[in-house]
Design a protein around this motif. Structure first.
Motif, short mmCIF file in Angstrom:
data_model
loop_
_atom_site.label_atom_id
_atom_site.label_comp_id
_atom_site.label_asym_id
_atom_site.label_seq_id
_atom_site.Cartn_x
_atom_site.Cartn_y
_atom_site.Cartn_z
N UNK A 79 0.69 -1.27 0.20
CA UNK A 79 -0.78 0.14 0.32
C UNK A 79 0.82 1.38 0.27
N UNK A 80 0.77 2.01 -1.22
CA UNK A 80 1.20 3.35 -1.19
C UNK A 80 3.38 3.25 -1.66
N UNK A 81 3.09 2.07 -2.18
CA UNK A 81 4.94 1.62 -1.98
C UNK A 81 5.02 0.77 -0.16
N UNK A 82 4.29 0.57 0.41
CA UNK A 82 5.12 -0.23 1.55
C UNK A 82 4.18 -1.14 2.10
N UNK A 83 5.30 -2.46 2.33
CA UNK A 83 4.62 -3.81 2.53
C UNK A 83 4.46 -4.07 3.53
N UNK A 84 3.27 -4.50 3.49
CA UNK A 84 2.35 -5.06 5.00
C UNK A 84 2.53 -6.50 5.35
N UNK A 85 3.03 -6.78 6.31
CA UNK A 85 3.03 -8.11 7.09
C UNK A 85 1.75 -8.17 7.74
N UNK A 86 1.33 -9.71 6.73
CA UNK A 86 -0.09 -9.53 7.68
C UNK A 86 -0.21 -10.87 8.33
N UNK A 87 0.12 -11.27 9.43
CA UNK A 87 -0.26 -12.63 10.45
C UNK A 87 -1.86 -12.89 10.29
N UNK A 88 -2.52 -11.85 10.00
CA UNK A 88 -4.22 -12.52 9.59
C UNK A 88 -4.33 -13.12 8.88
N UNK A 113 -11.89 -7.66 17.43
CA UNK A 113 -11.34 -6.90 16.16
C UNK A 113 -10.59 -5.73 15.88
N UNK A 114 -9.55 -5.37 16.76
CA UNK A 114 -8.93 -4.74 16.12
C UNK A 114 -8.29 -4.06 14.87
N UNK A 115 -7.38 -2.74 14.18
CA UNK A 115 -7.01 -3.21 13.50
C UNK A 115 -5.35 -3.59 13.39
N UNK A 116 -4.73 -4.30 12.85
CA UNK A 116 -3.44 -4.78 13.10
C UNK A 116 -2.58 -3.63 13.30
N UNK A 117 -1.78 -4.03 13.68
CA UNK A 117 -0.26 -3.22 13.99
C UNK A 117 0.18 -2.49 12.61
N UNK A 118 0.14 -3.75 11.63
CA UNK A 118 0.78 -2.59 10.52
C UNK A 118 -0.15 -1.88 9.36
N UNK A 119 -0.66 -1.76 9.72
CA UNK A 119 -1.61 -0.44 9.43
C UNK A 119 -0.98 1.19 10.37
N UNK A 120 -0.49 0.79 10.78
CA UNK A 120 0.41 1.81 11.34
C UNK A 120 1.74 2.47 11.57
N UNK A 121 1.97 1.28 10.13
CA UNK A 121 3.94 1.68 10.08
C UNK A 121 3.79 3.32 9.44
N UNK A 122 5.01 3.86 10.11
CA UNK A 122 5.17 4.73 9.26
C UNK A 122 5.42 4.62 7.86
N UNK A 123 4.84 6.15 7.66
CA UNK A 123 4.88 7.01 5.74
C UNK A 123 4.21 5.44 4.96
N UNK A 124 2.89 4.81 5.60
CA UNK A 124 1.91 4.10 5.04
C UNK A 124 0.60 5.55 4.14
N UNK A 125 1.24 6.34 4.92
CA UNK A 125 -0.16 7.85 4.10
C UNK A 125 0.74 8.73 2.76
N UNK A 126 1.89 8.34 2.75
CA UNK A 126 2.67 8.61 1.87
C UNK A 126 2.23 8.35 0.49
N UNK A 127 1.23 8.88 -0.01
CA UNK A 127 0.51 8.68 -1.38
C UNK A 127 1.62 9.99 -2.58
#
Length: 255
Positions: A159-168, A240-254
């Motif tokens: 997402x926006x160039x950032x790889x997601x770590x997806x344990x779910x 059903x919380x939001x996974x930490x991977x979506x809080x990583x820095x730079x994810x909003x850098x579109x």
């Protein structure tokens, strides 16, 4: 004199300090008779149904999970509670949230739907049991307006160039599917969402509807609410919380 004084004191005590006549209330009115419970019961039932309907309409609604597309986060026949209050205050779905939404464009076409009984319809209408027979889906939000979502090979999903770590993601699945629809790079337009199931190789989500008029995107206006808890069965209770991977820095850098 002494005997008369004693008699007057006795009379005074009888008039002022004695017990009131139990046969006649002090007000002079007969006591109110309490209504039998069987008469009050219908009124209580109506109030309970109205409250249940208001809760279902504006606060929380139960939904039944019909398929395994969100395993292992959600299992078949799980009941989830969906927050319907937040959208009323202008809140919009965010990345990582599990959301319930109305079928945005015949995604469920051709799939047999279990027809509810009349009783199930009535109880579902007032919110006393999960909604039955409604055309809703449940997926995880991956991209919101302005995001670029990309899959190459088996992953990772970006997402926006950032790889997601997806344990779910379902154990044994890859983050990206290698079939033609599973290889993509899309930018989410305003008012839309890109959604995917956690059981990546068993979910007919945004990837498989890119040829529809909306390009596989889900309109924000079709979202009923966010699933916040697994309420049933008891062994599956969980948030059903939001996974930490979506809080990583730079994810909003579109880009």
């Amino acid at each position: 004199m002494s005997d008369l004084a004693t008699q007057e004191r006795s009379d005074g005590e009888g008039a002022e300090g004695g017990a009131p006549d139990e046969a006649a209330p002090a007000s002079g009115r007969a006591p109110k008779r309490k209504r039998p419970f069987w008469i009050e019961l219908p009124f209580l039932a109506v109030i309970a149904l109205v409250l249940a309907f208001l809760i279902k309409t504006f606060l929380l609604q139960a939904f039944l999970i019909p398929s395994g597309s969100m395993q292992n986060t959600l299992q078949v026949d799980d009941r989830v509670l969906v927050d319907k209050l937040t959208p009323w205050f202008g809140g919009e779905p965010d990345r990582g949230e599990v959301v319930v939404f109305r079928d945005p464009g015949d995604w469920l076409a051709g799939r047999p739907a279990k027809q509810p009984t009349t009783v199930q319809k009535a109880l579902g209408f007032v919110g006393l049991m999960p909604a039955a027979g409604e055309q809703h889906l449940i997926k995880r939000v991956i991209g919101v307006a302005g995001d670029t979502v990309e899959c190459k090979g088996t992953g990772p999903l970006k997402v926006n160039g950032k790889a997601l770590t997806e344990p779910y993601v379902f154990q044994g699945n890859t983050a990206c599917s290698t079939d033609p629809e599973g290889q993509f790079k899309v930018t989410v337009p305003a008012g839309r969402l890109w959604v995917m199931g956690d059981h990546r190789q068993s979910s007919q989500d945004s990837r498989y509807h890119q040829n529809d008029p909306r390009g596989g995107m889900v309109p924000v206006t079709d979202v009923v609410g966010r699933a916040v808890v697994v309420a049933w069965p008891v062994p599956h209770w969980s948030g059903l919380p939001v996974p930490d991977t979506f809080d990583q820095p730079g994810l909003d850098d579109r880009k």
